[in-house]
Design a protein around this motif. Structure first.
Motif, PDB file in Angstrom:
ATOM      1  N   UNK A 262     -29.479  67.600   3.940  1.00 20.95           N
ATOM      2  CA  UNK A 262     -29.817  66.883   2.791  1.00 20.95           C
ATOM      3  C   UNK A 262     -31.083  67.327   2.118  1.00 20.95           C
ATOM      4  N   UNK A 263     -31.219  66.924   0.932  1.00 24.35           N
ATOM      5  CA  UNK A 263     -32.479  67.331   0.021  1.00 24.35           C
ATOM      6  C   UNK A 263     -33.511  66.494   0.614  1.00 24.35           C
ATOM      7  N   UNK A 264     -33.329  65.441   1.255  1.00 26.85           N
ATOM      8  CA  UNK A 264     -34.476  64.765   1.882  1.00 26.85           C
ATOM      9  C   UNK A 264     -34.571  65.062   3.494  1.00 26.85           C
TER      10      UNK A 264
ATOM     11  N   UNK B 179     -31.147  74.106   1.987  1.00 23.96           N
ATOM     12  CA  UNK B 179     -31.610  72.752   2.039  1.00 23.96           C
ATOM     13  C   UNK B 179     -31.057  72.250   0.658  1.00 23.96           C
ATOM     14  N   UNK B 180     -30.212  70.918   0.827  1.00 27.00           N
ATOM     15  CA  UNK B 180     -29.602  70.412  -0.311  1.00 27.00           C
ATOM     16  C   UNK B 180     -28.155  70.890  -0.837  1.00 27.00           C
ATOM     17  N   UNK B 181     -27.796  71.757  -0.084  1.00 25.97           N
ATOM     18  CA  UNK B 181     -26.428  72.220  -0.126  1.00 25.97           C
ATOM     19  C   UNK B 181     -25.503  72.053   0.844  1.00 25.97           C
ATOM     20  N   UNK B 182     -24.237  72.200   0.699  1.00 23.96           N
ATOM     21  CA  UNK B 182     -23.261  71.685   1.561  1.00 23.96           C
ATOM     22  C   UNK B 182     -22.795  72.942   2.242  1.00 23.96           C
TER      23      UNK B 182
ATOM     24  N   UNK C 139     -23.046  67.249  -9.260  1.00 24.16           N
ATOM     25  CA  UNK C 139     -24.047  66.203  -9.014  1.00 24.16           C
ATOM     26  C   UNK C 139     -23.430  64.608  -9.053  1.00 24.16           C
TER      27      UNK C 139
ATOM     28  N   UNK D 253     -23.585  71.771  -4.592  1.00 23.20           N
ATOM     29  CA  UNK D 253     -24.502  70.632  -4.796  1.00 23.20           C
ATOM     30  C   UNK D 253     -25.154  70.465  -6.362  1.00 23.20           C
ATOM     31  N   UNK D 254     -25.253  71.757  -6.971  1.00 27.73           N
ATOM     32  CA  UNK D 254     -25.752  71.706  -8.565  1.00 27.73           C
ATOM     33  C   UNK D 254     -24.680  71.411  -9.248  1.00 27.73           C
TER      34      UNK D 254
END
Lengths: 859, 243
Positions: B114-116, B158-161, B70, B66-67
């Motif tokens: 997701x990040x959200x 959070x925010x990763x896969x 992008x 995820x990082x």
């Protein structure tokens, strides 16, 4: 083509006084409303000052009637002066409330083209009759100006005695012209946009005036408090990164600005105070310094129309603007004071703004020096709607002119403030020698909160913090000062066919820049990540030499070199950052210094086969200073260097009433920058190449009509964009790709009509109509996309009578839904269940059709 | 010059020249690899193996995350249920692709964080709102039992896969191609201790319910093994050019 540096001094109507005992009121002499410079007849160039004196009849409607040459400077100079003055417009002379015809004396002074022409200083001119505090002689009575042999007695004042025709009657000279306007052009693409073109279409800001220069596109994509974005002949200069922008001696680009290198906010300039703009497209003049990569722009601030002006403007979107301008009559055009306040609700969500600006200039002469003090202050704050995804607009998720209904989107805003002070001094010597000095200081503050990408960022300080919104806060506070010095020798003429002059100059500037960048969580704007916290001390010392050689009357070679030493001291308080997963082995912070030199030649060759045609060939190397925070300790500051070359022609047939220029050009830039929405700032995209051509035509066929048009084509490509890296595995650019954000074709047309129609109660009823049209071809975007083309038509119309002018201005008359700027990048605004990681087209909406009414009083 | 040729010339001048290639769409297909696996003395036959596939991202970097990814090179920004008992290709929809080379992938099994998103959640399209749903029969000699297992596999951060850093290809993605995904569901059950499950009784066993009742039960261990395998034995990707 070198233009005549015309020193314009208008001799006001001979304030002849009527017979003793008559009770007629004094005659107020005519004052010029519109002036056009004479074009220097290069083929007849001389090393000495050439004076042509004209007797000009100003009719009751302000037009120029009969023109007689009373002092000849030679046929070519006479023709140039007559052609110019016939394009002038005046406020007619008045006796009381009645307009009367008048004859005035207008001396034109053609300074040698080796030297920017300057008119005599105020002390060189006799006082202005109409404003002279000296009362008329007691035995003198008001009288009409002296008519020429062909001039009838003023028809509107039959009761007045016939004016004296005595040639002995003194005709005092009024210094109606401003200081010397512009130096002669260095290349075919060295343009001056004069006031009549600037005033033709409606303008909302001084930056909008740049649109009338060939190849220039100006957009205000980030609201009312952020600098305009400027595209110039194949360069997406963003907020000024590739254009050296000045207002006289005052540099406007800000070094190492956090929002964009070379950031130049022009919002402080009141458009009514702009007399002309010089746009030099390319780098051919040794005076061009930092940021002169695409070229340079200089604003000439002066108010030719003297008096007090009150102008109120109001209209669409609850927009209101009030201008107060005072240009004391009888003073130099460069002496004025002006202030404006503007507020607007904006044309969509979160676009309201309020701004105020005040500026003043005072030109003076003392002890053989001419000087000018300039001071200005400006403050503004505005909401920002930000960018929208095109697919969201197409799906009806958000309106074209709206903002995302999201706290992070609705918290976008910007504010700006500045104050500056500048002092210019100039002393002229014999044979064109001139010494100039200038010092300035400025405090400029910038603060923005913008979210381009929605919710994609992860905290650097606290990596577990994500999804708090990519609201980037940037703050940049710059306090700086500098000076410029130059001396040009008098012309050296060892042979009849050869003459030379040398100018040497130096400039210096130093800035203390405080900058910070954080991520904020809306709506409380809590800081949830820190990205930049730094202080930059940036200094620049530059020197140049400029040799001017003339071979006969038709060949002129100018050129020299320039070198700049740039020094940076950076206190990067977040440098050597320790990530949370690292062992703390040191303290955060990184201080470093770097120094470098940028040097390069500039040269231009001009050949004038006939007086009204000049052929140009020019070459030069320019540079852009680096973003200081990207420098390492001891690094020789890397400069983005540009090689700029051009060939072209300038023609001014029909006595200068038609001006045509055409040029082909090529530029090679070693390191270009492009907008990175993830960081909200400019990032390197590697070397670039541009090649193209531009044509401009300006016609003033009638005294009341001006038309200007230009077409610019450029093929701009990326030569070696950054390759894929672990940090950026999918780079947006490939070698040979068209340079993003740069429109290959830019078309511009301006038409202005300013004509007195009829006479009403002894005063002319005038009409002013203006049109401005811009076309941009589809702009390439990253990842192979193209932005939509842009068609914009602005129009204005106004009628004036006596001191009153009432008008209407319409912007985007075609009511196009257009994007001021477009991007292509990844964002996540939560508008779809699963976010896309593919680049999507985003845009910042341009204003819709807006209509403004104006009421102006001019005393 | 007439107006029309002039316009054509102008348009050509505006558009002619090299640019980066625009995005295109390519078919995305998925299929199961096998539905039977031998685990020790047990022969396990999956009668049902539905898995949520997506969102799926292909990246140019060597290790997608995820990082580090992008901006993806190709994506399937949706979730579709795949019947892994069917060895025939099942069309899932269109893959949005940027031309270029991809070397890694990251994906979720229908459940994202997701990040959200404040907590992980299943996306529309996930089978039964779960990452995977299984039903099978385990046979060893004269012993056999049926089992079912509905389970979730979620990202750890959070925010990763769920699956990151998956090396693929490399493939050169170009218009005309298609992406085939092969998932070996049977292999996911290879690490399960069926002897321990058999000790639970004749069945049928609802492993998820049993695990919920007793987190230390063999059922919980079995689900943990499957979850581990779904990450350790990820889908295989193949780009079929010039379809």
């Amino acid at each position: 083509m070198p233009r005549a540096r015309v020193t314009l001094c208008t001799c006001l109507a001979a304030c002849l006084w009527a017979a003793p005992g008559r009770a007629s009121p004094a005659v107020v002499p005519p004052s010029p409303r519109q002036q056009v410079d004479a074009v220097y007849p290069l083929a007849e160039a001389r090393s000495e000052l050439v004076t042509v004196e004209l007797a000009v009849t100003v009719e009751v409607d302000g037009r120029v009637g009969a023109v007689d040459v009373t002092r000849s400077g030679g046929p070519a100079f006479d023709d140039a002066a007559v052609a110019a003055v016939k394009q002038w417009r005046f406020e007619p002379a008045r006796r009381g409330d009645v307009a009367v015809a008048a004859k005035i004396r207008v001396p034109f002074q053609f300074a040698p083209p080796v030297e920017p022409a300057e008119p005599p200083g105020p002390t060189d001119s006799p006082p202005v009759p109409s404003t002279s505090p000296t009362p008329p002689a007691p035995d003198a009575s008001p009288a009409a100006p002296a008519p020429g042999p062909t001039q009838p007695a003023p028809s509107t004042t039959p009761e007045q005695p016939a004016p004296s025709a005595s040639p002995a009657a003194p005709e005092p000279v009024l210094d109606v012209a401003a200081r010397s306007r512009r130096p002669p052009p260095r290349a075919a693409s060295d343009f001056v946009v004069e006031r009549d073109v600037l005033a033709a279409p409606p303008r909302q800001s001084a930056a909008d005036m740049l649109s009338s220069a060939p190849g220039v596109y100006v957009a205000r994509a980030e609201g009312e408090a952020v600098a305009h974005e400027i595209t110039l002949r194949g360069f997406n200069a963003a907020h000024g990164q590739d254009i050296e922008i000045t207002a006289g001696s005052l540099p406007l680009n800000q070094v190492s600005h956090l929002h964009g290198q070379g950031y130049a906010d022009l919002n402080w300039i009141i458009p009514e105070t702009v007399r002309s703009i010089r746009v030099t497209e390319g780098v051919y003049d040794p005076r061009q310094g930092d940021f002169a990569v695409a070229g340079s722009i200089d604003f000439d601030l002066a108010v030719p129309r003297r008096g007090i002006q009150l102008r109120s403007t109001g209209g669409s979107f609850a927009t209101f603007r009030q201008l107060v301008l005072w240009a004391p009559k009888g003073q130099d055009d460069e002496t004025f004071a002006a202030a404006t306040v503007r507020r607007t609700r904006g044309f969509g969500m979160n676009r309201g703004g309020l701004s105020g600006m005040a500026m003043g200039q005072f030109a003076f002469a003392a002890g053989g020096w001419r000087g000018k003090v300039h001071v200005a202050a400006y403050a503004a704050r505005a909401g920002l709607a930000g960018v929208l995804r095109r697919d969201d607009v197409a799906a009806g998720v958000v309106g074209f002119h709206d903002s995302y209904g999201d706290p992070s989107a609705n918290s976008q805003s910007a504010s700006a403030a500045r104050g500056h002070l500048a002092l210019d001094l100039e002393r002229r010597g014999e044979r064109g020698a001139v010494t100039r000095m200038a010092v300035w200081t400025a405090l400029v503050d910038f603060h923005s909160r913008e979210n381009f990408t929605g919710y994609t960022q992860r905290g650097v300080v606290m990596p577990e913090w994500v999804g708090r919104g990519d609201l980037i806060e940037q703050q940049n506070r710059d306090f700086g000062g500098g000076m410029r010095l130059s001396h040009r020798t008098g012309a050296w003429r060892p042979a009849r066919w050869f003459q030379a002059a040398l100018e040497v100059g130096a400039s210096a500037r130093i800035h203390n820049v405080q900058q910070a960048q954080n991520l904020l969580q809306a709506p409380q704007n809590e800081t949830w990540d820190r990205r930049v916290d730094a202080t930059v001390l940036a200094s620049d010392v530059g020197m140049y030499g400029d040799l001017d050689l003339r071979f006969g009357k038709r060949v002129r070679l100018r050129g020299g070199g320039r070198a700049d030493v740039l020094h940076y001291d950076i206190d990067d308080r977040l440098g050597n950052f320790i990530a949370p997963y690292q062992i703390e082995s040191h303290l955060v912070g990184h201080r470093r210094t770097a120094t470098g030199v940028a040097a390069g030649p500039r040269a231009s060759l001009e050949v004038a086969p006939v007086p009204w045609v000049s052929l140009f060939a020019a070459y030069g190397q320019g540079y852009r200073s680096p973003q200081a925070r990207q420098l390492d300790e001891g690094e020789r500051a890397p400069f983005a260097k540009v090689h700029s070359t051009e060939g072209g022609v300038r023609m001014s047939p029909w006595g200068g009433r038609l001006q045509l220029s055409a040029a082909g050009f090529a530029t090679f830039l070693s390191q270009d920058l492009a907008f990175d929405p993830e960081e909200g700032r400019l990032e390197k995209v590697g070397p670039t190449r541009r090649a193209g051509a531009a044509v401009q035509l300006i016609a003033r066929p009638l005294p009341w009509l001006v038309a200007a048009g230009s077409v610019t084509y450029v093929h701009a490509v990326l030569r070696a964009p950054p390759p894929a890296t672990a940090e950026n595995p999918s780079p947006p650019y490939v070698p040979g790709q068209l340079l993003p954000y740069v429109p290959p074709v830019v078309v511009r047309a301006d038409v202005g009509v300013d004509k007195d129609l009829v006479e009403l109660k002894g005063r002319p009823l005038g009409l002013r109509v203006g049109l401005g049209y811009s076309y941009l071809s589809p702009r390439p975007l990253p990842y192979g996309q193209f932005a939509d083309p842009v068609h914009l038509l602005d129009a204005s119309a106004a009628v004036r009578w006596s001191v009153v002018e009432v008008g209407v201005e319409a912007f985007n008359l075609l009511a196009r839904r257009w994007a001021a700027t477009e991007y292509n990048f990844v964002s996540d605004w939560g508008t779809r269940p699963v976010p896309s990681l593919l680049p999507a087209r985003h845009f910042a909406a341009g204003p819709p059709l807006s209509v403004m009414g104006t009421l102006a009083l001019h005393f | 010059m007439s107006f029309r040729p002039a316009t054509a010339l102008l348009l050509c001048a505006a558009a002619c020249g090299a640019t980066g290639e625009p995005a295109f769409q390519a078919p995305l297909r998925a299929r199961g690899a096998a539905s039977e696996v031998t685990v020790g003395a047990w022969t396990v036959t999956l009668e049902r193996a539905d898995v949520g596939l997506g969102p799926l991202y292909l990246c140019a970097t060597a290790a997608a995350s995820s990082e580090l990814c992008a901006t993806a090179a190709a994506e399937y920004a949706a979730v579709a249920a795949v019947d892994l008992t069917d060895p025939e290709p099942q069309p899932l929809g269109e893959l949005d692709v940027l031309p270029g080379q991809v070397r890694s992938a990251m994906l979720d099994y229908g459940v994202t964080w997701l990040k959200t998103q404040a907590k992980p959640g299943a996306q529309d399209g996930a089978p039964g709102g779960r990452a995977a749903r299984f039903a099978g029969l385990a046979v060893s000699g004269d012993m056999s039992f049926e089992f079912t297992a509905d389970l979730d596999v979620v990202p750890v951060l959070r925010g990763s896969r769920t699956v990151e850093g998956l090396r693929i290809g490399p493939f050169d993605l170009a218009p005309g191609g298609a992406l085939d995904v092969t998932i070996d569901a049977a292999a996911w059950w290879a690490g399960v201790d069926f002897d321990a499950l058999a000790a639970l009784g004749p069945g049928p066993h609802d492993l998820a319910a049993l695990a919920a009742d007793d987190p230390a039960s063999p059922a919980a261990d079995a689900l943990a093994a499957v979850r581990f395998a779904m990450i350790a034995v990820p889908p295989r990707f193949a780009w079929t050019a010039e379809e």
